[in-house]
Design a protein around this motif. Sequence first.
Motif, mmCIF file in Angstrom:
data_model
loop_
_atom_site.group_PDB
_atom_site.id
_atom_site.type_symbol
_atom_site.label_atom_id
_atom_site.label_comp_id
_atom_site.label_asym_id
_atom_site.label_seq_id
_atom_site.Cartn_x
_atom_site.Cartn_y
_atom_site.Cartn_z
ATOM 1 N N ALA A 161 18.568 -10.950 -11.832
ATOM 2 C CA ALA A 161 19.371 -9.735 -11.928
ATOM 3 C C ALA A 161 19.816 -9.272 -10.544
ATOM 4 O O ALA A 161 21.008 -9.118 -10.269
ATOM 5 N N ALA A 162 18.837 -9.089 -9.653
ATOM 6 C CA ALA A 162 19.137 -8.622 -8.304
ATOM 7 C C ALA A 162 19.247 -9.756 -7.298
ATOM 8 O O ALA A 162 19.774 -9.566 -6.203
ATOM 9 N N GLY A 163 18.719 -10.927 -7.652
ATOM 10 C CA GLY A 163 18.665 -12.013 -6.668
ATOM 11 C C GLY A 163 17.634 -11.741 -5.594
ATOM 12 O O GLY A 163 17.755 -12.228 -4.474
ATOM 13 N N LYS A 164 16.593 -10.992 -5.954
ATOM 14 C CA LYS A 164 15.626 -10.532 -4.963
ATOM 15 C C LYS A 164 14.213 -11.050 -5.237
ATOM 16 O O LYS A 164 13.615 -11.695 -4.376
ATOM 17 N N ASP A 165 13.682 -10.791 -6.422
ATOM 18 C CA ASP A 165 12.287 -11.110 -6.714
ATOM 19 C C ASP A 165 12.135 -12.504 -7.325
ATOM 20 O O ASP A 165 11.565 -13.393 -6.705
ATOM 21 N N ARG A 166 12.627 -12.695 -8.547
ATOM 22 C CA ARG A 166 12.511 -14.010 -9.167
ATOM 23 C C ARG A 166 13.239 -15.076 -8.354
ATOM 24 O O ARG A 166 12.681 -16.149 -8.064
ATOM 25 N N ARG A 195 21.691 -5.691 1.788
ATOM 26 C CA ARG A 195 22.626 -5.376 0.706
ATOM 27 C C ARG A 195 22.012 -4.486 -0.362
ATOM 28 O O ARG A 195 22.608 -4.322 -1.430
ATOM 29 N N ILE A 196 20.848 -3.929 -0.100
ATOM 30 C CA ILE A 196 20.106 -3.276 -1.165
ATOM 31 C C ILE A 196 20.830 -2.065 -1.740
ATOM 32 O O ILE A 196 20.797 -1.840 -2.965
ATOM 33 N N GLU A 197 21.519 -1.288 -0.930
ATOM 34 C CA GLU A 197 22.201 -0.106 -1.457
ATOM 35 C C GLU A 197 23.321 -0.502 -2.408
ATOM 36 O O GLU A 197 23.442 0.055 -3.512
ATOM 37 N N ARG A 198 24.139 -1.462 -2.000
ATOM 38 C CA ARG A 198 25.224 -1.935 -2.871
ATOM 39 C C ARG A 198 24.659 -2.590 -4.123
ATOM 40 O O ARG A 198 25.207 -2.453 -5.214
ATOM 41 N N LEU A 199 23.559 -3.285 -3.965
ATOM 42 C CA LEU A 199 22.936 -3.961 -5.091
ATOM 43 C C LEU A 199 22.425 -2.966 -6.123
ATOM 44 O O LEU A 199 22.627 -3.129 -7.339
ATOM 45 N N LEU A 200 21.780 -1.913 -5.669
ATOM 46 C CA LEU A 200 21.250 -0.912 -6.587
ATOM 47 C C LEU A 200 22.362 -0.158 -7.299
ATOM 48 O O LEU A 200 22.241 0.174 -8.483
#
Length: 265
Positions: A161-166, A195-200
């Motif tokens: 989903a975010a490309g962050k955890d999994r 990119r976390i702000e745009r991602l959220l």
Amino acid sequence: MDEQTRWIRLDGAVNVRDLGGLAAADGLTTRFGRVLRSDNLQDLTATDVRRLVGDLNLRHVVDLRSDPEVRLEGRGPLTREPAVSIHHLSLFAEGGVFTDVAADSIDADKVLPWQSRQDSGPESERSVGHYLGYLQDRPDSIVAALRVIGRSDGATLLHCAAGKDRTGVVCALALETVGVSREAIVADYAQTGERIERLLVRLRASPTYAADLDSRPADSHMPHAYIMEKFLSTVDERFGGVPDWLALHGWTGTDTGALRARLLS
């Protein structure tokens, strides 16, 4: 693509980058154009698809989302590209109480399987617990994802989903397997923070993810370097390292050789 930052600019995704240019053992580096990592892909534009398939030679997509996420969010336009093979390899134990939902029912407790895990303790411990859960619940998906990379005839893109955890965990395992430095692996994981702000903002636009994101402190969404450091050190302590953990689940020396041949130069 900017080879200094490895970011890839697309209109329909915000956390897309190439895993090329990372330092490995013996003076080797990872090759550009072999593995891409991203947030979800259902909003890709026609221009994005042409860029990925035509310019970047994308041939395989590894979708790490759960079955309910795929049903609710959609599979995206790349499923209509005959040159691209889609591999749906969820990192959650599908079909259980937290994942078996109807496509037209949005229940945050069921749509988001990670919410079933223990939320007590500091954020680093919770995140590491989630990441170790992927290893426990779906070693088959992890091994299959790494084999897709090693056997690809073009670029492979991994996403959740975010490309962050999994996505971050599977990428870290791939890089660790081929001998990329721990420092480079951790830095790549933490780079999503840029990119976390745009991602959220993007994820909050979806009812599938909005309530979960808003229920947690802002800092809990950051991919802090110490989280990946703790995860990898825990794998070292419990299993003897990533290669030994993979070997427990059917990974072979031939698999490692294929992955190294694809990723390193």
